[in-house]
Design a protein around this motif. Structure first.
Motif, PDB file in Angstrom:
ATOM      1  N   PRO A   1       8.303   2.432 -14.157  1.00 18.87           N
ATOM      2  CA  PRO A   1       7.206   2.931 -13.476  1.00 18.87           C
ATOM      3  C   PRO A   1       6.630   1.648 -12.671  1.00 18.87           C
ATOM      4  CG  PRO A   1       6.618   4.141 -15.247  1.00 18.87           C
ATOM      5  CD  PRO A   1       7.681   3.119 -15.813  1.00 18.87           C
ATOM      6  N   GLY A   2       6.565   0.556 -13.243  1.00 16.29           N
ATOM      7  CA  GLY A   2       6.291  -0.486 -12.660  1.00 16.29           C
ATOM      8  C   GLY A   2       7.050  -1.084 -11.760  1.00 16.29           C
ATOM      9  N   VAL A   3       8.301  -1.346 -12.166  1.00 19.87           N
ATOM     10  CA  VAL A   3       9.486  -1.543 -11.218  1.00 19.87           C
ATOM     11  C   VAL A   3       9.402  -0.671  -9.905  1.00 19.87           C
ATOM     12  CG1 VAL A   3      11.900  -1.918 -10.790  1.00 19.87           C
ATOM     13  CG2 VAL A   3      10.700  -2.599 -13.023  1.00 19.87           C
ATOM     14  N   ALA A   4       9.327   0.627 -10.209  1.00 16.08           N
ATOM     15  CA  ALA A   4       9.421   1.695  -9.090  1.00 16.08           C
ATOM     16  C   ALA A   4       8.341   1.340  -7.872  1.00 16.08           C
ATOM     17  CB  ALA A   4       9.555   2.944  -9.712  1.00 16.08           C
ATOM     18  N   ALA A   5       7.308   0.993  -8.406  1.00 15.72           N
ATOM     19  CA  ALA A   5       6.104   0.801  -7.793  1.00 15.72           C
ATOM     20  C   ALA A   5       6.025  -0.359  -6.811  1.00 15.72           C
ATOM     21  CB  ALA A   5       4.556   0.806  -8.669  1.00 15.72           C
TER      22      ALA A   5
END
Length: 255
Positions: A86-90
């Motif tokens: 999720p952090g990479v996607a954000a």
């Protein structure tokens, strides 16, 4: 044009856990860009496991994606990578991230930690290690074999156990923050039906915590599906890339 696959390993693993699946991806879809990342403190990426944070893992993954020159990607996370994906996607944003695929992931409720999601023998083991403040260490082979390798062939089990690495206790107790995760990135879940550390019930709890999962793909195997079922996993991932490519073409045709 197909998006690239970015493979993000889970706890006590590194990029080399994907080797069998990467070989299958290259065999089934020559030319498909594939990047298996080493998170800080794992494999070839230096880092201090005692103090590393999820943000450190996110920054490193994004840096490796940029260094590889990848534009549009599908993020594939396994197990503890439920924190990292999720952090990479954000960070990359929905124009570049075509899909997030969670393979047997642990995803805590927003604001809670991975340790809060565990149950059974694994929960006892992890909580004890955190409580005692133990330094990063590998799970004993007998325990790792029970957790990760049920149903594997002898060769697969040897392969898996040769790729067990020390893990950070700090991220296990770090509260998850997905407040900046875009809602418009498709989310797919690969559910391992014979998973010991993450039962089907536990995975459904993680799906509920994550929210927005549109596609559920059951696979009758153990936790380390990238080792036990590399050909099947490669087939699934290639099909997700092709679906994303067709969806992109359809959007362009409507413009």
């Amino acid at each position: 044009m197909l998006p690239a696959l970015v493979l993000i390993h889970g706890g006590e693993h590194s990029a080399d856990c994907w080797d069998l699946t990467v070989a299958e991806l290259h065999r089934q879809a020559p030319g498909l860009p594939v990047l298996a990342v080493d998170l800080p403190g794992h494999g070839a990426t230096p880092g201090e496991l005692a103090t590393v944070t999820v943000a450190d893992w996110v920054r490193s993954t994004v840096a490796q994606i940029e260094a590889a020159g990848l534009d549009e990607v599908i993020l594939v996370g396994h197990s503890l990578a439920g924190l990292t994906v999720p952090g990479v996607a954000a960070t990359l944003g929905s124009p570049r991230v075509r899909e997030m695929i969670f393979a047997a992931c642990s995803v805590p409720v927003q604001g809670r930690a991975i340790v809060d999601t565990l149950s059974g023998p694994l929960a006892w083991y992890v909580r004890r290690a955190v409580r005692l403040g133990k330094p990063p260490a590998t799970t004993p082979n007998l325990v790792a074999a029970w957790l990760f390798c049920n149903g594997m062939t002898r060769a697969q089990r040897r392969f898996a156990l040769s790729r067990i690495h020390p893990e950070s206790p700090s991220v296990i107790v770090e509260p998850a923050d997905r407040s900046d995760l875009p809602d418009d990135i498709p989310r797919t879940w690969i559910m391992t039906l014979r998973d010991r550390p993450l039962s089907v019930r536990a995975q459904y709890r993680s799906i509920a915590a994550l929210g927005g999962v549109r596609t559920l793909i059951p696979v009758d195997t153990c936790h380390d599906l990238m080792i036990s079922e590399p050909a099947l996993l490669a087939t699934i991932l290639i099909e997700r890339c092709r679906l994303a490519g067709r969806a992109r073409s359809a959007r362009q045709a409507r413009r």
